[in-house]
Design an enzyme around this catalytic site. Structure first.
Site, PDB file in Angstrom:
ATOM      1  N   SER A 113       0.747  -1.325   0.131  1.00 60.07           N
ATOM      2  CA  SER A 113       0.030   0.018  -0.031  1.00 60.07           C
ATOM      3  C   SER A 113       0.690   1.399  -0.007  1.00 60.07           C
ATOM      4  O   SER A 113       1.579   1.480  -0.897  1.00 60.07           O
ATOM      5  CB  SER A 113      -0.877   0.020   1.221  1.00 60.07           C
ATOM      6  OG  SER A 113      -1.686   1.061   1.092  1.00 60.07           O
ATOM      7  N   HIS A 114       0.841   2.028   0.935  1.00 59.09           N
ATOM      8  CA  HIS A 114       1.270   3.396   1.027  1.00 59.09           C
ATOM      9  C   HIS A 114       2.761   3.084   1.510  1.00 59.09           C
ATOM     10  O   HIS A 114       3.435   4.109   1.793  1.00 59.09           O
ATOM     11  CB  HIS A 114       0.431   4.289   1.985  1.00 59.09           C
ATOM     12  CG  HIS A 114       0.306   3.643   3.486  1.00 59.09           C
ATOM     13  ND1 HIS A 114      -0.656   2.782   3.657  1.00 59.09           N
ATOM     14  CD2 HIS A 114       0.930   3.904   4.580  1.00 59.09           C
ATOM     15  CE1 HIS A 114      -0.298   2.415   4.782  1.00 59.09           C
ATOM     16  NE2 HIS A 114       0.589   2.906   5.537  1.00 59.09           N
ATOM     17  N   ASP A 277      -2.631   6.253  -3.457  1.00 54.58           N
ATOM     18  CA  ASP A 277      -1.755   5.639  -2.817  1.00 54.58           C
ATOM     19  C   ASP A 277      -1.026   4.330  -3.747  1.00 54.58           C
ATOM     20  O   ASP A 277      -1.396   4.298  -4.932  1.00 54.58           O
ATOM     21  CB  ASP A 277      -1.702   5.018  -1.421  1.00 54.58           C
ATOM     22  CG  ASP A 277      -2.890   3.958  -1.415  1.00 54.58           C
ATOM     23  OD1 ASP A 277      -3.559   3.679  -2.344  1.00 54.58           O
ATOM     24  OD2 ASP A 277      -2.766   3.185  -0.515  1.00 54.58           O
ATOM     25  N   ASP A 279      -1.327   1.428  -3.695  1.00 58.16           N
ATOM     26  CA  ASP A 279      -1.884   0.247  -4.384  1.00 58.16           C
ATOM     27  C   ASP A 279      -3.559   1.045  -4.862  1.00 58.16           C
ATOM     28  O   ASP A 279      -4.506   0.166  -5.318  1.00 58.16           O
ATOM     29  CB  ASP A 279      -2.256  -0.879  -3.583  1.00 58.16           C
ATOM     30  CG  ASP A 279      -2.857  -0.567  -2.261  1.00 58.16           C
ATOM     31  OD1 ASP A 279      -2.744   0.570  -1.650  1.00 58.16           O
ATOM     32  OD2 ASP A 279      -3.784  -1.346  -1.690  1.00 58.16           O
ATOM     33  N   ASP A 281      -5.856   2.431  -3.149  1.00 57.54           N
ATOM     34  CA  ASP A 281      -7.277   2.442  -2.761  1.00 57.54           C
ATOM     35  C   ASP A 281      -7.536   3.437  -1.614  1.00 57.54           C
ATOM     36  O   ASP A 281      -8.623   3.815  -1.075  1.00 57.54           O
ATOM     37  CB  ASP A 281      -7.503   1.105  -1.791  1.00 57.54           C
ATOM     38  CG  ASP A 281      -6.108   0.769  -0.732  1.00 57.54           C
ATOM     39  OD1 ASP A 281      -5.342   1.741  -0.739  1.00 57.54           O
ATOM     40  OD2 ASP A 281      -6.122  -0.228   0.170  1.00 57.54           O
ATOM     41  N   ARG A 282      -6.313   4.233  -1.609  1.00 61.50           N
ATOM     42  CA  ARG A 282      -6.631   5.460  -0.565  1.00 61.50           C
ATOM     43  C   ARG A 282      -6.988   6.805  -1.598  1.00 61.50           C
ATOM     44  O   ARG A 282      -6.520   6.786  -2.907  1.00 61.50           O
ATOM     45  CB  ARG A 282      -5.434   5.966   0.040  1.00 61.50           C
ATOM     46  CG  ARG A 282      -5.132   4.672   1.115  1.00 61.50           C
ATOM     47  CD  ARG A 282      -4.038   5.279   2.005  1.00 61.50           C
ATOM     48  NE  ARG A 282      -4.026   4.269   3.128  1.00 61.50           N
ATOM     49  CZ  ARG A 282      -3.346   4.283   4.217  1.00 61.50           C
ATOM     50  NH1 ARG A 282      -2.955   5.519   4.570  1.00 61.50           N
ATOM     51  NH2 ARG A 282      -3.434   3.325   4.938  1.00 61.50           N
ATOM     52  N   LYS A 376     -11.691  -0.328  -0.069  1.00 58.37           N
ATOM     53  CA  LYS A 376     -11.600   1.112  -0.297  1.00 58.37           C
ATOM     54  C   LYS A 376     -11.091   1.467  -1.681  1.00 58.37           C
ATOM     55  O   LYS A 376     -10.408   0.662  -2.216  1.00 58.37           O
ATOM     56  CB  LYS A 376     -11.079   1.971   0.660  1.00 58.37           C
ATOM     57  CG  LYS A 376      -9.541   1.683   1.051  1.00 58.37           C
ATOM     58  CD  LYS A 376      -8.970   2.341   2.173  1.00 58.37           C
ATOM     59  CE  LYS A 376      -7.538   2.220   2.517  1.00 58.37           C
ATOM     60  NZ  LYS A 376      -7.191   0.914   3.270  1.00 58.37           N
TER      61      LYS A 376
END
Ligand code: VG1
Ligand code: CO
Length: 543
Positions: A113-114, A277, A279, A281-282, A376
């Site tokens: 992710s982030h 982000d 991946d 999702d943010r 998300k």
């Protein structure tokens, strides 16, 4: 082609956190480390023989190696088909959408992710179930237990596959279909939002935005949807996914997306800014000289959902993670619908979405989504905002001020103390926990503690129980602070302090959140002994 059974040793600590297993790349590069975890996933699942698995990642370093290994293991373990993203790339929400669309058995997402990427950065792996969402705790715990007893894994001896070529190839008894990373997801977005209206807004020439993909996975999605389909030409930044995200932290917040923030707070600022982000999702939402907290964003989306085609028939309910502000609760109350409070992590929304109890979900950590998938979804949130802006023809700032005038403002901020020594962080949490009995009634200036507890949650659908999900300290009048340790970091501990206070008085609404929360910030420091336990006198990241 031959299936090999390879004996392996156990690895300690293959315990999925808030969102899958995340470790430094070097940890994943140890012989058998990835294979162990993947075999543990497969061993935990039942009834997948001949079924479809979805596979893709955010393109970070080690994505290419891991994809090939997992394909060969899926074939050796009896999957019938794998749908894999072009070049191994799929955003997290796209994996979710593809699992649902093709009624796959499940999916594997490769991402941290982030967290930063590259050989010195982090890697991660997460299993998603057939509803498209992250595996619930019951499954992640079983996977972890399996990693502690596994003795061998199965893998096909085969050449690496060419994932640059779209189409289907046969690998032993399994089909591998390389799918376009964007097509299915883009169609889903088009079914939810008024693309023509958004397109008109861009065509008018008066509307400017900047979207920052932060050299991560949303680049190709933003190009296809925002630029080619909606006409946001020349408004996208950093859209080529890089294995190390250009050396940055692909975390869309005020600290790590500073270039974008500077543009939106600079002279001649565009009307709208957004970032996603690693991946995808943010999301971070900005207006000209204005930052929308993720908690407020969820509330604004809920209050304006009737303007958006995919949600015009109303919302079944809203769900937010516990540390997320209560701004959405006020909208839910006005709409006469339920608002659920869940532990941190998207996996806790799955049951509520599946049961039709919630339509929109959100987390303060720049996560917003809906029942269209079970993750998300960064670009979805951007499109939702664009749709609202196209209908209301107002600035982001105006929309926010009107929202606060109607519902009041939940001043909100999160202070992160990243990579502090674990021992100190645990001591801080324990020390608060040990004082639950004596904290209520204590006064700090104008503030009096009303309650202090550990957040626990019973899922209203399957009654599963989760505890110790963050320490809440509530004050008379409704202000509160929450202390939690991150479950996604890979170095030491990260302490998160969440602060919130509410004001119905419009005269206060333009205050800077740090100013409005200054007293609470001081009280938090004193109460928890942050300096003493972490050795830090200020947070690493403030959002
Ligand atoms: C963080 C966020 C949490 C989010 C999780 C995964 O977890 O606080 O809200 O669901 O990251 O998001 P933690 O345990 O570090 O606080 V992502 O975009 O990293 O999959
Ligand atoms: Co993410």
């Amino acid at each position: 082609m031959q299936i090999h059974t390879i004996s392996t040793q156990l690895f300690a600590g293959q315990k999925p956190g808030t969102s899958g297993l995340r470790k430094q790349v070097q940890v994943f590069q140890q012989a058998h480390y990835l294979e162990n975890f993947v075999q543990a996933i497969f061993d935990t699942l039942e009834g997948y023989a001949g079924k479809t698995l979805v596979l893709g990642g955010d393109g970070r370093y080690y994505n290419r190696n891991a994809i090939q290994t997992i394909l060969k293991m899926a074939a050796a373990n009896g999957f019938g088909r794998v749908l894999v993203g072009h070049n191994g790339l799929l955003s997290t929400p796209a994996v979710s959408a593809v699992i649902r669309q093709y009624q796959a058995f499940g999916g594997i997402v490769l991402s941290a992710s982030h967290n930063p990427g590259g050989p010195e950065g982090d890697f991660g792996i997460k299993y998603n179930i057939s509803n498209g969402g992250p595996a619930p705790e019951k499954i992640t715990e079983a996977i972890y237990a399996r990693t502690q007893s596994i003795r061998s894994y199965k893998i096909l001896a085969a050449d690496d596959l060419d994932l640059a070529r779209l189409g289907t190839v046969q690998v032993a008894d399994m089909q591998v279909e390389v799918i376009d990373s964007v097509t299915d997801y883009a169609k889903l977005m088009e079914s939810l939002f008024d693309f023509d209206r958004i397109n008109q807004m861009f065509k008018s020439g008066a509307f400017q935005m900047r979207f920052d993909a932060m050299h991560a996975i949303t680049g190709p999605y933003a190009k296809a949807i925002l630029e080619q389909r909606l006409g946001a030409a020349g408004m996208l930044l950093n859209c080529t996914p890089l294995e190390d995200f250009g050396g940055g932290h692909p975390d869309p917040n005020l600290t790590y997306a500073k270039d974008l923030v500077d543009i939106l707070f600079g002279a001649d600022a565009p009307q709208f800014g957004a970032a996603s982000d690693g991946d995808g999702d943010r999301n971070m939402i900005l207006g000209a000289h204005c930052f929308v907290t993720p908690s407020d964003s969820l509330a604004v989306l809920a209050a304006n959902a009737h303007l958006v085609p995919g949600y015009k028939d109303g919302l079944a309910g809203i769900a937010r993670s516990m540390p997320t502000s209560a701004a959405a609760d006020r909208v839910a109350a006005a709409l006469g619908i339920d608002c659920f409070e869940t532990p941190t992590g998207w996996k806790f929304f799955g049951n509520l979405l599946d049961a039709g109890k919630a339509t929109l979900c959100g987390e303060e950590s720049f996560g917003t989504g809906s029942n269209h998938v079970r993750e998300k979804d960064g670009l979805w949130a951007v499109l939702f905002w664009l749709n609202i802006l196209a209908v209301r023809q107002q600035s982001v700032g105006q929309i926010l001020r009107e929202h606060w005038a109607r519902f009041g403002r939940n001043f909100y901020s999160r202070h992160d103390y990243e990579a502090v020594p674990s021992e100190g962080a645990n001591r801080l949490i324990d020390s608060l926990r040990n004082r639950f009995g004596i904290l209520p009634g204590q006064r700090f200036g104008d503030y009096e503690i009303e309650f202090a507890d550990d957040f626990s949650y019973t899922d209203p659908v399957d009654q599963s129980f989760t505890q110790q999900q963050g320490i809440r300290i509530g004050f008379v009048g409704g202000s509160r602070m929450v202390f939690r340790l991150s479950g996604t970091g890979t170095a030491g501990a990260t302490l998160r302090l969440y602060l919130e206070s509410y004001s119905a008085d419009s005269a206060t609404h333009n205050l800077d959140a740090q100013v409005a929360l200054a007293d609470l910030i001081k009280i938090a420091e004193e109460l928890a002994g942050i300096r003493q336990h972490t050795g830090r006198d200020q947070p690493t990241v403030i959002t």
